[in-house]
Design an enzyme around this catalytic site. Structure first.
Site, PDB file in Angstrom:
ATOM      1  N   TYR A  13     -12.591  -2.970  -2.924  1.00 53.60           N
ATOM      2  CA  TYR A  13     -13.064  -2.995  -1.531  1.00 53.60           C
ATOM      3  C   TYR A  13     -14.588  -2.996  -1.439  1.00 53.60           C
ATOM      4  O   TYR A  13     -15.140  -2.573  -0.422  1.00 53.60           O
ATOM      5  CB  TYR A  13     -12.481  -1.799  -0.760  1.00 53.60           C
ATOM      6  CG  TYR A  13     -11.016  -1.983  -0.394  1.00 53.60           C
ATOM      7  CD1 TYR A  13     -10.596  -3.052   0.401  1.00 53.60           C
ATOM      8  CD2 TYR A  13     -10.042  -1.073  -0.818  1.00 53.60           C
ATOM      9  CE1 TYR A  13      -9.253  -3.217   0.751  1.00 53.60           C
ATOM     10  CE2 TYR A  13      -8.703  -1.238  -0.464  1.00 53.60           C
ATOM     11  CZ  TYR A  13      -8.324  -2.312   0.320  1.00 53.60           C
ATOM     12  OH  TYR A  13      -6.993  -2.476   0.677  1.00 53.60           O
ATOM     13  N   HIS A  71      -1.791  -5.409   1.309  1.00 49.59           N
ATOM     14  CA  HIS A  71      -3.042  -6.149   1.100  1.00 49.59           C
ATOM     15  C   HIS A  71      -2.714  -7.560   0.621  1.00 49.59           C
ATOM     16  O   HIS A  71      -1.765  -7.759  -0.143  1.00 49.59           O
ATOM     17  CB  HIS A  71      -3.905  -5.470   0.020  1.00 49.59           C
ATOM     18  CG  HIS A  71      -5.012  -6.364  -0.461  1.00 49.59           C
ATOM     19  ND1 HIS A  71      -6.186  -6.518   0.228  1.00 49.59           N
ATOM     20  CD2 HIS A  71      -5.088  -7.207  -1.537  1.00 49.59           C
ATOM     21  CE1 HIS A  71      -6.954  -7.396  -0.403  1.00 49.59           C
ATOM     22  NE2 HIS A  71      -6.306  -7.832  -1.477  1.00 49.59           N
ATOM     23  N   ARG A  85       2.853  -7.335   9.069  1.00 47.72           N
ATOM     24  CA  ARG A  85       2.157  -6.297   9.845  1.00 47.72           C
ATOM     25  C   ARG A  85       2.641  -6.264  11.289  1.00 47.72           C
ATOM     26  O   ARG A  85       2.626  -5.212  11.940  1.00 47.72           O
ATOM     27  CB  ARG A  85       0.645  -6.515   9.756  1.00 47.72           C
ATOM     28  CG  ARG A  85       0.071  -6.168   8.374  1.00 47.72           C
ATOM     29  CD  ARG A  85      -1.325  -6.700   8.201  1.00 47.72           C
ATOM     30  NE  ARG A  85      -1.969  -6.258   6.957  1.00 47.72           N
ATOM     31  CZ  ARG A  85      -3.128  -6.727   6.522  1.00 47.72           C
ATOM     32  NH1 ARG A  85      -3.774  -7.649   7.214  1.00 47.72           N
ATOM     33  NH2 ARG A  85      -3.654  -6.280   5.396  1.00 47.72           N
ATOM     34  N   THR A  96      -5.360  -8.228  10.339  1.00 46.96           N
ATOM     35  CA  THR A  96      -5.702  -6.912   9.785  1.00 46.96           C
ATOM     36  C   THR A  96      -5.177  -5.795  10.683  1.00 46.96           C
ATOM     37  O   THR A  96      -4.610  -4.811  10.207  1.00 46.96           O
ATOM     38  CB  THR A  96      -7.241  -6.795   9.635  1.00 46.96           C
ATOM     39  OG1 THR A  96      -7.684  -7.877   8.818  1.00 46.96           O
ATOM     40  CG2 THR A  96      -7.640  -5.476   9.006  1.00 46.96           C
ATOM     41  N   ARG A 111      -1.480 -14.883   3.690  1.00 44.98           N
ATOM     42  CA  ARG A 111      -2.251 -14.256   4.773  1.00 44.98           C
ATOM     43  C   ARG A 111      -1.525 -14.450   6.102  1.00 44.98           C
ATOM     44  O   ARG A 111      -1.471 -13.550   6.934  1.00 44.98           O
ATOM     45  CB  ARG A 111      -3.666 -14.852   4.860  1.00 44.98           C
ATOM     46  CG  ARG A 111      -4.597 -14.410   3.745  1.00 44.98           C
ATOM     47  CD  ARG A 111      -4.979 -12.952   3.800  1.00 44.98           C
ATOM     48  NE  ARG A 111      -5.852 -12.623   4.911  1.00 44.98           N
ATOM     49  CZ  ARG A 111      -6.586 -11.507   4.988  1.00 44.98           C
ATOM     50  NH1 ARG A 111      -6.548 -10.612   4.019  1.00 44.98           N
ATOM     51  NH2 ARG A 111      -7.346 -11.272   6.024  1.00 44.98           N
ATOM     52  N   LYS A 153       0.838  -1.201   0.000  1.00 44.47           N
ATOM     53  CA  LYS A 153       0.000   0.000   0.000  1.00 44.47           C
ATOM     54  C   LYS A 153       0.881   1.262   0.000  1.00 44.47           C
ATOM     55  O   LYS A 153       2.102   1.173   0.221  1.00 44.47           O
ATOM     56  CB  LYS A 153      -0.903  -0.032   1.239  1.00 44.47           C
ATOM     57  CG  LYS A 153      -1.851  -1.235   1.269  1.00 44.47           C
ATOM     58  CD  LYS A 153      -2.744  -1.202   2.511  1.00 44.47           C
ATOM     59  CE  LYS A 153      -3.696  -2.378   2.555  1.00 44.47           C
ATOM     60  NZ  LYS A 153      -4.629  -2.310   3.701  1.00 44.47           N
ATOM     61  N   ASN A 194      -1.624  -0.392   7.433  1.00 42.47           N
ATOM     62  CA  ASN A 194      -1.087  -1.737   7.677  1.00 42.47           C
ATOM     63  C   ASN A 194      -0.298  -2.309   6.508  1.00 42.47           C
ATOM     64  O   ASN A 194      -0.146  -3.503   6.343  1.00 42.47           O
ATOM     65  CB  ASN A 194      -2.195  -2.701   8.153  1.00 42.47           C
ATOM     66  CG  ASN A 194      -3.292  -2.882   7.125  1.00 42.47           C
ATOM     67  OD1 ASN A 194      -3.208  -2.348   6.021  1.00 42.47           O
ATOM     68  ND2 ASN A 194      -4.316  -3.647   7.463  1.00 42.47           N
ATOM     69  N   GLU A 219      -9.689 -10.499  -7.674  1.00 42.20           N
ATOM     70  CA  GLU A 219      -8.767  -9.368  -7.531  1.00 42.20           C
ATOM     71  C   GLU A 219      -7.697  -9.374  -8.630  1.00 42.20           C
ATOM     72  O   GLU A 219      -7.349  -8.327  -9.163  1.00 42.20           O
ATOM     73  CB  GLU A 219      -8.121  -9.405  -6.143  1.00 42.20           C
ATOM     74  CG  GLU A 219      -9.134  -9.108  -5.031  1.00 42.20           C
ATOM     75  CD  GLU A 219      -8.569  -9.300  -3.636  1.00 42.20           C
ATOM     76  OE1 GLU A 219      -7.385  -9.678  -3.504  1.00 42.20           O
ATOM     77  OE2 GLU A 219      -9.311  -9.056  -2.660  1.00 42.20           O
TER      78      GLU A 219
HETATM   79  P1  ADP Z   1      -7.557  -7.260   5.349  1.00 43.04           P
HETATM   80  O1  ADP Z   1      -6.791  -6.178   4.619  1.00 43.04           O
HETATM   81  O2  ADP Z   1      -6.723  -7.843   6.477  1.00 43.04           O
HETATM   82  O3  ADP Z   1      -8.112  -8.311   4.439  1.00 43.04           O
HETATM   83  P2  ADP Z   1     -10.225  -6.081   5.576  1.00 43.04           P
HETATM   84  O4  ADP Z   1     -10.538  -6.600   4.217  1.00 43.04           O
HETATM   85  O5  ADP Z   1     -11.189  -6.345   6.677  1.00 43.04           O
HETATM   86  O6  ADP Z   1      -8.782  -6.585   6.092  1.00 43.04           O
HETATM   87  O7  ADP Z   1     -10.040  -4.510   5.481  1.00 43.04           O
HETATM   88  C1  ADP Z   1      -9.402  -3.919   4.392  1.00 43.04           C
HETATM   89  C2  ADP Z   1      -8.522  -2.802   4.896  1.00 43.04           C
HETATM   90  O8  ADP Z   1      -9.358  -1.801   5.477  1.00 43.04           O
HETATM   91  C3  ADP Z   1      -7.552  -3.205   6.009  1.00 43.04           C
HETATM   92  O9  ADP Z   1      -6.375  -3.792   5.524  1.00 43.04           O
HETATM   93  C4  ADP Z   1      -7.318  -1.873   6.688  1.00 43.04           C
HETATM   94  O10 ADP Z   1      -6.348  -1.111   5.967  1.00 43.04           O
HETATM   95  C5  ADP Z   1      -8.665  -1.170   6.533  1.00 43.04           C
HETATM   96  N1  ADP Z   1      -9.447  -1.325   7.770  1.00 43.04           N
HETATM   97  C6  ADP Z   1     -10.041  -2.432   8.222  1.00 43.04           C
HETATM   98  N2  ADP Z   1     -10.673  -2.217   9.370  1.00 43.04           N
HETATM   99  C7  ADP Z   1     -10.486  -0.912   9.651  1.00 43.04           C
HETATM  100  C8  ADP Z   1     -10.895  -0.046  10.712  1.00 43.04           C
HETATM  101  N3  ADP Z   1     -11.629  -0.492  11.725  1.00 43.04           N
HETATM  102  N4  ADP Z   1     -10.487   1.238  10.642  1.00 43.04           N
HETATM  103  C9  ADP Z   1      -9.754   1.706   9.628  1.00 43.04           C
HETATM  104  N5  ADP Z   1      -9.346   0.950   8.590  1.00 43.04           N
HETATM  105  C10 ADP Z   1      -9.691  -0.334   8.609  1.00 43.04           C
END
Ligand code: ADP
Length: 168
Positions: free
Chosen positions: A68, A134, A121, A110, A104, A28, A131, A145
């Protein structure tokens, strides 16, 4: 006789099953700005996974909104899309047996606060909104994707000479 032949064939091909599972990883904008790309790519190479595609781009808003889409009702959806569009991202496709799950686990949770040391992370970040990387969360989302981020001709099929040293 036939059973024996089939068993021999099965044994012969066991180590030659296609290892075509693929995942989408994207470093990212925070990972790019913090010069973490080299360290992160090194982890996947070192693991024995195979790079199939890579591109450095500022992802368009429409692509990110689609990427997303499952989070569209979350309060952070627009800021997430805006953040991902704020600077370049290193998008990659990696291939290997069990690559989605493996990556993962290498990413961590996350929320970096829940991520074990040794994960990306866990090692490189603090805030959930920063973080660093992705990774697709299932084989189904990986396929969606990959086709969203890459054209079929951008995926390079190649034979890696180290394969016999990575897989039994
Ligand atoms: P992942 O990236 O681990 O698959 P998600 O798909 O749930 O997680 O979320 C996508 C991205 O959205 C996360 O990597 C993070 O950057 C952001 N995100 C998730 N939850 C939150 C939150 N509560 N507040 C702010 N950003 C968030």
């Amino acid at each position: 006789m036939w059973t024996l032949l089939l068993a021999l064939l099965a044994h012969f091909f066991k180590g030659r099953e296609p290892r075509h599972e693929r995942t989408l990883l994207a470093i990212k904008p925070d990972g790019v700005q913090r010069r973490l790309m080299g360290d992160i790519v090194k982890r996947f190479e070192g693991k024995g996974l195979k790079l199939v595609a890579m591109k450095f781009l500022k992802p368009p808003v429409a692509l990110l909104q689609q990427h997303y889409i499952d989070l569209k009702d979350k309060a952070f959806y627009s800021s997430l899309v805006q953040f991902m569009n704020s600077g370049p991202v290193l998008a990659m496709v990696w291939e290997g047996n069990g690559v989605v799950r493996t990556c993962r686990r290498m990413l961590g949770e996350t929320d970096p606060a829940d991520s074990a040391p040794g994960t990306i992370r866990g090692d490189f970040c603090i805030d959930i909104g920063r973080n660093v990387i992705h990774g697709s969360d299932s084989e189904e989302s990986a396929q969606k994707e990959i086709s969203l981020w890459f054209q079929p001709e951008e995926l390079v099929t190649w034979y890696s000479n180290t394969e016999a040293w990575v897989y039994e």
